[in-house]
Design a protein around this motif. Sequence first.
Motif, mmCIF file in Angstrom:
data_model
loop_
_atom_site.group_PDB
_atom_site.id
_atom_site.type_symbol
_atom_site.label_atom_id
_atom_site.label_comp_id
_atom_site.label_asym_id
_atom_site.label_seq_id
_atom_site.Cartn_x
_atom_site.Cartn_y
_atom_site.Cartn_z
ATOM 1 N N VAL A 104 0.838 -1.246 0.029
ATOM 2 C CA VAL A 104 -0.013 -0.109 -0.071
ATOM 3 C C VAL A 104 0.877 1.087 0.012
ATOM 4 N N ASP A 105 0.653 1.931 -0.994
ATOM 5 C CA ASP A 105 1.316 3.526 -0.963
ATOM 6 C C ASP A 105 0.651 4.285 -0.068
ATOM 7 N N VAL A 106 1.733 4.900 0.857
ATOM 8 C CA VAL A 106 1.419 5.980 1.734
ATOM 9 C C VAL A 106 2.311 7.020 1.839
ATOM 10 N N GLU A 107 1.447 8.536 1.443
ATOM 11 C CA GLU A 107 1.958 9.611 1.690
ATOM 12 C C GLU A 107 2.140 10.067 2.987
ATOM 13 N N ALA A 108 3.347 10.082 3.592
ATOM 14 C CA ALA A 108 3.348 10.443 5.010
ATOM 15 C C ALA A 108 3.338 11.964 5.243
ATOM 16 N N ILE A 109 2.725 12.377 6.193
ATOM 17 C CA ILE A 109 2.624 13.901 6.383
ATOM 18 C C ILE A 109 3.016 14.280 7.899
ATOM 19 N N SER A 110 4.228 14.768 8.049
ATOM 20 C CA SER A 110 4.528 15.005 9.502
ATOM 21 C C SER A 110 3.830 16.022 10.394
ATOM 22 N N ILE A 111 3.530 15.560 11.687
ATOM 23 C CA ILE A 111 2.757 16.701 12.281
ATOM 24 C C ILE A 111 3.520 16.823 13.619
ATOM 25 N N ASN A 112 3.380 18.042 14.126
ATOM 26 C CA ASN A 112 3.918 18.529 15.589
ATOM 27 C C ASN A 112 3.024 18.660 16.742
ATOM 28 N N SER A 113 1.701 18.783 16.456
ATOM 29 C CA SER A 113 0.691 18.826 17.348
ATOM 30 C C SER A 113 -0.651 18.252 16.958
ATOM 31 N N GLY A 114 -1.449 17.914 18.060
ATOM 32 C CA GLY A 114 -2.864 17.451 17.654
ATOM 33 C C GLY A 114 -3.826 18.417 17.032
ATOM 34 N N ASP A 115 -3.619 19.678 16.851
ATOM 35 C CA ASP A 115 -4.295 20.700 16.337
ATOM 36 C C ASP A 115 -4.184 20.298 14.933
ATOM 37 N N GLU A 116 -3.235 19.688 14.228
ATOM 38 C CA GLU A 116 -3.024 19.700 13.003
ATOM 39 C C GLU A 116 -3.830 18.457 12.346
ATOM 40 N N LEU B 21 10.730 1.487 8.653
ATOM 41 C CA LEU B 21 10.837 1.750 9.916
ATOM 42 C C LEU B 21 11.631 3.102 9.884
ATOM 43 N N PRO B 22 11.370 4.097 10.873
ATOM 44 C CA PRO B 22 12.070 5.519 10.976
ATOM 45 C C PRO B 22 13.234 5.180 11.162
ATOM 46 N N THR B 23 14.426 5.838 10.835
ATOM 47 C CA THR B 23 15.818 5.746 11.243
ATOM 48 C C THR B 23 16.072 6.972 12.434
ATOM 49 N N LYS B 24 17.191 6.991 12.798
ATOM 50 C CA LYS B 24 17.519 8.147 13.691
ATOM 51 C C LYS B 24 17.489 9.410 13.103
ATOM 52 N N GLU B 25 18.047 9.334 11.865
ATOM 53 C CA GLU B 25 18.063 10.435 11.034
ATOM 54 C C GLU B 25 16.441 11.101 10.686
ATOM 55 N N ASP B 26 15.596 10.098 10.759
ATOM 56 C CA ASP B 26 14.156 10.603 10.397
ATOM 57 C C ASP B 26 13.727 11.164 11.722
ATOM 58 N N VAL B 27 14.270 10.732 13.144
ATOM 59 C CA VAL B 27 13.790 11.148 14.291
ATOM 60 C C VAL B 27 14.390 12.345 14.382
ATOM 61 N N ASP B 28 15.569 12.591 14.190
ATOM 62 C CA ASP B 28 16.283 13.951 14.537
ATOM 63 C C ASP B 28 15.688 14.914 13.389
ATOM 64 N N SER B 29 15.487 14.681 12.286
ATOM 65 C CA SER B 29 14.671 15.732 11.421
ATOM 66 C C SER B 29 13.178 15.874 11.561
ATOM 67 N N GLY B 30 12.474 15.117 12.270
ATOM 68 C CA GLY B 30 11.119 15.166 12.531
ATOM 69 C C GLY B 30 10.322 14.962 11.249
ATOM 70 N N LYS B 31 10.983 14.103 10.097
ATOM 71 C CA LYS B 31 10.184 13.641 8.985
ATOM 72 C C LYS B 31 9.750 12.270 8.880
ATOM 73 N N VAL B 32 8.414 11.842 8.539
ATOM 74 C CA VAL B 32 8.150 10.728 8.210
ATOM 75 C C VAL B 32 8.340 10.195 6.854
#
Length: 227
Positions: free
Chosen positions: A33-45, A208-219
């Motif tokens: 399944v293709d997924v377009e990931a959208i990174s968020i920082n708060s529930g408001d989004e 799965l996310p890498t350390k670089e993904d976590v550090d950059s905040g990008k999914v």
Amino acid sequence: MIGNKLSTAMKLFGNPSCINTAKCLPTAGEKGVDVEAISINSGDEVLDNSPLGSAPVLKDLDNIVYGTGAILSYLDDKGFGPSLVPRNGVIRAIMYQYSHIATDYVQMEAYGLLTGSGGNMDIVNKACDLLENLLTDPPQHSAPKLKKDSFVCGEFSLADIHWMSCVNALEISGNDVVSSRPGMTEWYNAVKNHPSTSKEKVVPYDFLPTKEDVDSGKVRNVGINVV
């Protein structure tokens, strides 16, 4: 893709440090399944999509799915290949039991260690010892199915998704719970190299996310079919 194709990518709202978001990515990869990931920082989004303002949230055309269990079930049903839920009732119960251990005992501690907000390794190690015991000495009524391919329930299932997402988070935080446990070592090597049963030429673990993904905040996206 052999057979059916998806015409559009689903949208997943989440965060790379969120282990529940992490679970959705290899599930999508496993099911083609293709997924377009959208990174968020708060529930408001995500309030427009989730009445509780919580993530992850999956959007598939007009369908909005929130709650990790619901999202994993939706991806399992909408995707391709064998179900991630075993048909055998005994094996299915073991899957739910060990998914429960990962989710309710390992995940919170792994998240705390990953984000620097806490985390109790004693709880993690006790849960990992339970998994080690299952992998090295499975219940007699379940053998030999539980030994096949070294996965938690014999065949790749949601239990492996839950556990590998937690172990990945622990690894990123610098905590190795695998190498001292032979059964988990064999299991982790198996999930790392497990090819998607959707017949796509992808390895679900690689999403799965890498350390670089976590550090950059990008999914990262799960890109398979949709161009």
